[in-house]
Motif scaffolding. Sequence first.
Motif, PDB file in Angstrom:
ATOM      1  N   LEU A  22      29.476   6.393  24.866  1.00 30.18           N
ATOM      2  CA  LEU A  22      28.969   7.686  24.402  1.00 30.18           C
ATOM      3  C   LEU A  22      27.894   7.943  24.631  1.00 30.18           C
ATOM      4  O   LEU A  22      27.307   9.172  24.853  1.00 30.18           O
ATOM      5  CB  LEU A  22      29.490   7.421  22.896  1.00 30.18           C
ATOM      6  CG  LEU A  22      29.184   8.782  22.059  1.00 30.18           C
ATOM      7  CD1 LEU A  22      30.216  10.023  22.552  1.00 30.18           C
ATOM      8  CD2 LEU A  22      29.796   9.017  20.777  1.00 30.18           C
ATOM      9  N   ASP A  26      26.046  11.011  26.354  1.00 31.57           N
ATOM     10  CA  ASP A  26      25.141  12.428  26.352  1.00 31.57           C
ATOM     11  C   ASP A  26      24.508  12.110  26.653  1.00 31.57           C
ATOM     12  O   ASP A  26      23.130  13.312  27.291  1.00 31.57           O
ATOM     13  CB  ASP A  26      25.174  11.655  24.563  1.00 31.57           C
ATOM     14  CG  ASP A  26      25.730  12.183  23.835  1.00 31.57           C
ATOM     15  OD1 ASP A  26      26.969  12.322  23.884  1.00 31.57           O
ATOM     16  OD2 ASP A  26      25.920  11.274  22.459  1.00 31.57           O
ATOM     17  N   ARG A  37      29.116  18.651  24.497  1.00 30.88           N
ATOM     18  CA  ARG A  37      30.003  16.951  24.800  1.00 30.88           C
ATOM     19  C   ARG A  37      31.240  17.093  25.895  1.00 30.88           C
ATOM     20  O   ARG A  37      31.295  16.441  26.208  1.00 30.88           O
ATOM     21  CB  ARG A  37      29.979  15.906  23.897  1.00 30.88           C
ATOM     22  CG  ARG A  37      30.083  14.722  23.492  1.00 30.88           C
ATOM     23  CD  ARG A  37      30.724  14.165  22.534  1.00 30.88           C
ATOM     24  NE  ARG A  37      28.936  13.727  22.200  1.00 30.88           N
ATOM     25  CZ  ARG A  37      28.834  12.458  20.652  1.00 30.88           C
ATOM     26  NH1 ARG A  37      29.756  12.427  19.825  1.00 30.88           N
ATOM     27  NH2 ARG A  37      28.087  12.742  20.511  1.00 30.88           N
TER      28      ARG A  37
END
Length: 62
Positions: A22, A26, A37
């Motif tokens: 993640l 990002d 996102r």
Amino acid sequence: MAHIRKDSSKPSTTVSFDTSLLEAIDDYRFENRKNNRSAAIAELIQLGFKYLEQSGDQRMLG
């Protein structure tokens, strides 16, 4: 099957990621100035499919 939200015509789905993945998503999002996102994830998936197609890898392309 994907769920279609009442406020959108696009199907949606829920995905869970490890923290490190993640963070990488990002980072990609901000480095490439994506609005959100979801846009970053969609582009990364498209790039992955394009890579598979160009490499001749047919595992995911049917």
